[in-house]
Design a protein around this motif. Structure first.
Motif, PDB file in Angstrom:
ATOM      1  N   VAL A  62      49.659  40.222  49.336  1.00  0.00           N
ATOM      2  CA  VAL A  62      49.940  39.743  47.977  1.00  0.00           C
ATOM      3  C   VAL A  62      49.037  38.564  47.642  1.00  0.00           C
ATOM      4  N   GLU A  63      48.893  37.631  48.594  1.00  0.00           N
ATOM      5  CA  GLU A  63      48.118  36.430  48.329  1.00  0.00           C
ATOM      6  C   GLU A  63      46.632  36.737  48.151  1.00  0.00           C
ATOM      7  N   VAL A  64      46.107  37.616  49.010  1.00  0.00           N
ATOM      8  CA  VAL A  64      44.696  37.975  48.896  1.00  0.00           C
ATOM      9  C   VAL A  64      44.444  38.732  47.602  1.00  0.00           C
ATOM     10  N   CYS A  65      45.339  39.649  47.258  1.00  0.00           N
ATOM     11  CA  CYS A  65      45.198  40.395  46.001  1.00  0.00           C
ATOM     12  C   CYS A  65      45.210  39.439  44.816  1.00  0.00           C
ATOM     13  N   ARG A  66      46.171  38.518  44.808  1.00  0.00           N
ATOM     14  CA  ARG A  66      46.280  37.592  43.685  1.00  0.00           C
ATOM     15  C   ARG A  66      45.030  36.724  43.569  1.00  0.00           C
ATOM     16  N   THR A  67      44.526  36.237  44.706  1.00  0.00           N
ATOM     17  CA  THR A  67      43.347  35.377  44.680  1.00  0.00           C
ATOM     18  C   THR A  67      42.105  36.153  44.274  1.00  0.00           C
ATOM     19  N   CYS A  68      41.973  37.369  44.782  1.00  0.00           N
ATOM     20  CA  CYS A  68      40.823  38.209  44.426  1.00  0.00           C
ATOM     21  C   CYS A  68      40.803  38.485  42.926  1.00  0.00           C
ATOM     22  N   LEU A  69      41.940  38.913  42.368  1.00  0.00           N
ATOM     23  CA  LEU A  69      42.004  39.169  40.931  1.00  0.00           C
ATOM     24  C   LEU A  69      41.807  37.888  40.124  1.00  0.00           C
ATOM     25  N   GLY A  70      42.363  36.791  40.629  1.00  0.00           N
ATOM     26  CA  GLY A  70      42.172  35.526  39.929  1.00  0.00           C
ATOM     27  C   GLY A  70      40.711  35.123  39.851  1.00  0.00           C
ATOM     28  N   THR A  71      39.956  35.457  40.912  1.00  0.00           N
ATOM     29  CA  THR A  71      38.534  35.122  40.935  1.00  0.00           C
ATOM     30  C   THR A  71      37.763  35.875  39.859  1.00  0.00           C
ATOM     31  N   ILE A  72      38.007  37.174  39.764  1.00  0.00           N
ATOM     32  CA  ILE A  72      37.207  37.954  38.811  1.00  0.00           C
ATOM     33  C   ILE A  72      37.712  37.807  37.375  1.00  0.00           C
ATOM     34  N   THR A  73      39.017  37.630  37.183  1.00  0.00           N
ATOM     35  CA  THR A  73      39.504  37.446  35.808  1.00  0.00           C
ATOM     36  C   THR A  73      39.088  36.087  35.251  1.00  0.00           C
ATOM     37  N   ALA A  74      38.765  35.146  36.130  1.00  0.00           N
ATOM     38  CA  ALA A  74      38.283  33.843  35.668  1.00  0.00           C
ATOM     39  C   ALA A  74      36.935  33.966  34.957  1.00  0.00           C
ATOM     40  N   GLU A  75      36.255  35.101  35.134  1.00  0.00           N
ATOM     41  CA  GLU A  75      34.969  35.315  34.472  1.00  0.00           C
ATOM     42  C   GLU A  75      35.127  35.804  33.029  1.00  0.00           C
ATOM     43  N   LEU A  76      36.358  36.094  32.615  1.00  0.00           N
ATOM     44  CA  LEU A  76      36.575  36.626  31.267  1.00  0.00           C
ATOM     45  C   LEU A  76      35.948  35.770  30.158  1.00  0.00           C
ATOM     46  N   PRO A  77      36.213  34.456  30.096  1.00  0.00           N
ATOM     47  CA  PRO A  77      35.679  33.670  28.974  1.00  0.00           C
ATOM     48  C   PRO A  77      34.153  33.649  28.947  1.00  0.00           C
ATOM     49  N   LYS A  78      33.528  33.697  30.103  1.00  0.00           N
ATOM     50  CA  LYS A  78      32.073  33.567  30.157  1.00  0.00           C
ATOM     51  C   LYS A  78      31.356  34.888  29.908  1.00  0.00           C
ATOM     52  N   LEU A  79      31.860  35.980  30.481  1.00  0.00           N
ATOM     53  CA  LEU A  79      31.146  37.248  30.434  1.00  0.00           C
ATOM     54  C   LEU A  79      31.584  38.166  29.303  1.00  0.00           C
ATOM     55  N   PHE A  80      32.832  38.012  28.821  1.00  0.00           N
ATOM     56  CA  PHE A  80      33.373  39.006  27.902  1.00  0.00           C
ATOM     57  C   PHE A  80      33.821  38.424  26.564  1.00  0.00           C
ATOM     58  N   SER A  81      33.392  37.228  26.240  1.00  0.00           N
ATOM     59  CA  SER A  81      33.841  36.593  25.004  1.00  0.00           C
ATOM     60  C   SER A  81      33.433  37.427  23.792  1.00  0.00           C
ATOM     61  N   GLY A  82      34.443  37.811  23.004  1.00  0.00           N
ATOM     62  CA  GLY A  82      34.191  38.555  21.784  1.00  0.00           C
ATOM     63  C   GLY A  82      33.849  40.014  21.979  1.00  0.00           C
ATOM     64  N   ARG A  83      33.929  40.534  23.202  1.00  0.00           N
ATOM     65  CA  ARG A  83      33.579  41.934  23.464  1.00  0.00           C
ATOM     66  C   ARG A  83      34.840  42.794  23.450  1.00  0.00           C
ATOM     67  N   THR A  84      34.688  44.004  22.949  1.00  0.00           N
ATOM     68  CA  THR A  84      35.848  44.876  22.789  1.00  0.00           C
ATOM     69  C   THR A  84      36.238  45.591  24.075  1.00  0.00           C
ATOM     70  N   GLY A  85      35.488  45.424  25.128  1.00  0.00           N
ATOM     71  CA  GLY A  85      35.852  46.084  26.379  1.00  0.00           C
ATOM     72  C   GLY A  85      34.944  45.656  27.508  1.00  0.00           C
ATOM     73  N   GLY A  86      35.364  45.945  28.722  1.00  0.00           N
ATOM     74  CA  GLY A  86      34.564  45.625  29.896  1.00  0.00           C
ATOM     75  C   GLY A  86      35.435  45.571  31.128  1.00  0.00           C
ATOM     76  N   GLY A  87      34.822  45.190  32.218  1.00  0.00           N
ATOM     77  CA  GLY A  87      35.575  45.093  33.469  1.00  0.00           C
ATOM     78  C   GLY A  87      34.693  44.636  34.603  1.00  0.00           C
ATOM     79  N   ILE A  88      35.324  44.213  35.663  1.00  0.00           N
ATOM     80  CA  ILE A  88      34.632  43.858  36.903  1.00  0.00           C
ATOM     81  C   ILE A  88      35.246  44.697  38.005  1.00  0.00           C
TER      82      ILE A  88
END
Length: 688
Positions: free
Chosen positions: A224-250
């Motif tokens: 649970v902890e590794v999953c949460r930290t892993c997802l937290g790492t990549i979702t933290a990129e949302l404001p920088k990589l996906f600002s104003g975009r209608t879709g995407g993913g890591i």
């Protein structure tokens, strides 16, 4: 194009896990209609290429023949595997999306991924490829180790932008939804828990984007902890990589997320967030000439700004509160915290009625084995999953409190070479543990059987040795807790359908805290032939006690002989001294198991014997750490240390002799020694 790697150390409730984060753009910004597959050739670190028709390519083909079927037959639609020996070993991982409707669709997708990987990345040793319904990675590096937290990812950015000035509110809505699905996937609050999978939808106050859809997933074997930290790492990129975009993913090896403004996953969303109403920017005040009207307009502007600020603060508070509710408590890794115990045990509890049905009411025909702890039965759950049911004796002195502590310990250990605990039943005075089923049972049932041992060719035996070594390294050095197993032996090594070893039975395990490296006990518990002399004679145990037991196991695997005294072939010389005498005379090859055939890889076998003798040295300080052992096995250039005569073997000692020996060192009347023969495991679990 790869961004520089960045190191960060998020605190996982008292345990620090280090992730190396590398985002690979391929291409840098994908077109809106960019179809899968999305490949990444040669992630981190650089792995080089292989040549056509080489052994490495043959091993990829062998892995491609088994991994799709293994993934589709798994309840989690997930499988890992390895084929071949270093330097041509190929390690693979396949994961199908949690909404895949059936096993055949999963198998077809993974099979297509193998074909797509070799086309998109010809002759690359290390390849990741992502399809809509599955993902695949194979590599010449063993990225499956639990201490390998490389979050190597492929980033998909939709080129379409949110219209008008709605981008800030849209980004806030996306962030809220993606974080919600990530929390759901990590926490596993429903039947999706085993798949570490979450989907969600959210209404948005914009005509062009009436709804947002999101999906998050982790590899099922992450904690649970590794999953949460892993997802937290990549979702933290949302404001920088996906600002104003209608879709995407890591998309990464261990976790991924994706969002779109159209439904891209199957079935009903597992989360449905309410309509998100963004705050539009304040309208510009009309030009006026009257001072009073200016004052009113200024007041309106100030009010609009204040209201907008309050709305943003409320959104931030809501997101923080949502994440705070789902984050682990500060004592989540403390094994004997009441809060931690209750939460973890509740998620593992199983109904007795289900287990009775799965085992035909504990029918003797389903019995796999028995020992001092009780009986083990094979069970079949209604969904077809096979399980091993360990039913402790009613008279067992192992209390509920101690059992809960043991369960919390096992639940925190997650490695491919440790047996996986599925659940526990504590109803009607029963104490039952449920584990994953190992088709090939325990190592001793094959290794010491004159007929069955032919199943274990040298390739399988070396795989078993390597797997045990990696599992021990995880327990001693790489897990969130430093664990001493204290009862490592052939009967506690279980083999899956591919003869991958899994260490089992943590009834005697001890936790070391902080910088602690050893301890002393007045209650000696273990198995003849595997116990280090300092533990058997003085109660001193450490990780080097496990190293001694591992050395005995290695010599048993190479020679096919027990070290318990029942298979002695030369008078009363135990296996360790027998091997040593042949080693010094230069004829140790005579002791190699004859069932291995006429042309075994002698050099590799001699290395294993050398390492085995090194692990059973008399002084604990002369024995190597398990990380060093793994380097010795994997390297062709490391020079092995010189040897001295191994420790004498601890054979059966009478109770009176044991009591006298321990009474001299520890003058307590309750001193006792609990040992077992190699056939029976005795569990004496005490509060730690």
């Amino acid at each position: 194009m790869a961004k520089p790697r960045r190191r960060f150390s998020p605190c996982l409730t008292g345990v620090t896990a280090t992730f190396l984060f590398a985002v690979l753009y391929a291409p840098l910004i994908a077109a809106e209609d960019e179809p899968p597959p999305w490949p990444t050739c040669g992630p981190y670190p650089p792995s080089g290429n292989y040549t056509a028709n080489s052994t490495y390519q043959s091993n990829i083909n062998r892995l491609a023949a088994t991994l799709p079927r293994n993934a589709s037959s798994s309840p989690e639609l997930y499988a890992t595997g390895s084929v071949g020996d270093v330097p041509d070993a190929v390690y693979g991982q396949a994961l199908c999306r949690g909404d895949v409707a059936n096993a055949s669709a999963c198998e077809s997708c993974v099979a297509a991924a193998f074909r797509g990987a070799t086309r998109a990345c010809p002759l690359y040793k290390d390849v990741m490829i992502f399809y809509d319904l599955c993902q695949l990675r194979f590599s010449n590096r063993d990225f499956l180790l639990d201490d390998d937290y490389y979050v190597t990812t492929y980033t998909l950015q939709r080129s379409r932008r949110v219209a008008g000035g709605a981008a800030p509110a849209f980004d806030a809505a996306v962030g809220l939804l993606v974080n919600a699905t990530a929390g759901y996937a990590a926490a596993g609050d429903s039947s999706s828990s085993s798949r570490r999978f979450g989907t969600g939808t959210e209404g948005f106050d914009d005509r062009s984007n009436p709804k947002i859809y999101a999906l998050s997933q982790c590899a099922p074997d992450t904690t649970v902890e590794v999953c949460r930290t892993c997802l937290g790492t990549i979702t933290a990129e949302l404001p920088k990589l996906f600002s104003g975009r209608t879709g995407g993913g890591i998309f990464g090896v261990w976790c991924n997320f994706r969002y779109e403004v159209f439904p891209f996953f199957s079935g009903r969303p597992l989360l449905q967030l309410p309509q998100f109403v963004g705050t539009p920017p304040a309208p510009a005040p009309p030009a006026t000439t009257g001072g009073g009207e200016k004052t009113r307009n200024s007041a309106g502007i100030v009010l609009a700004i204040v209201m907008a600020t309050i709305a943003v603060i409320l959104v931030i508070v809501m997101v923080y509160f949502f994440c705070w509710r789902r984050r682990p408590k500060a004592n989540a890794f403390l094994p004997y915290s009441a809060t931690s115990d209750d939460r973890n045990i509740d998620s593992l509890l199983l109904d007795l009625a289900i287990l009775r049905g799965a085992t035909d009411d504990f029918d003797e025909c389903r019995m796999l084995g028995k020992g001092g702890f009780g009986m083990v039965y094979k069970g079949d759950l209604p969904d077809g999953q096979e399980i091993a049911v360990k039913r402790l004796c009613q008279s067992s002195r192992q209390g509920i409190g101690e059992l809960k502590s043991e369960l919390v310990l096992v639940a925190k250990l997650h490695h491919k070479n440790l047996v996986r605990l599925l659940g526990v039943c504590l109803e009607e005075h029963e104490k039952i543990l449920v584990y994953e089923y190992m088709p090939n049972r325990s190592l001793d049932t094959i290794l010491f059987d004159s007929e069955k041992n032919k199943e274990l060719d040298w390739g399988k035996r070396f795989k078993v040795i390597n797997g045990i070594a990696r599992g021990l390294q995880y327990l001693h050095e790489d897990s969130q807790l430093k664990i001493v197993h204290r009862d490592l032996k052939a009967s506690n090594i279980l083999l899956d359908s591919d003869y991958n070893p899994k260490i089992s039975d943590f009834g005697l395990a001890k936790i070391f805290g902080g910088d602690q490296s050893e301890d002393v006990t007045r209650r000696i518990a273990g198995t003849y032939g595997y116990m280090a002399p300092e533990y058997a004679m003085g109660g001193h145990y450490s990780i080097k006690s496990d190293v001694f037991s591992f050395g005995v196991l290695v010599l048993e695997i190479v020679t096919g002989r027990r070290n318990s005294g029942s298979d002695k072939t030369e008078q009363d010389v135990d296996l360790l001294n027998n091997v040593w005498e042949h080693w010094t005379r230069g004829n140790v090859i005579e002791l190699i198991d004859p069932s291995l055939g006429n042309h075994p890889p002698i050099d590799q076998m001699l290395k294993c014997i050398h390492v085995g003798l090194l692990c059973v040295q008399r002084k604990p300080g002369s024995r190597p750490a398990m990380s060093s052992v793994n380097i010795m096995f994997s390297s062709h250039t490391v020079r092995l240390p010189s040897l001295s005569r191994p420790a004498f073997c601890i054979q059966e000692v009478s109770t009176s002799e044991s009591s006298n020996a321990y009474s001299d060192a520890y003058p307590y009347t309750e001193n006792s020694t609990v040992m077992s023969s190699n056939q029976v495991s005795i569990t004496e679990l005490l509060p730690r």
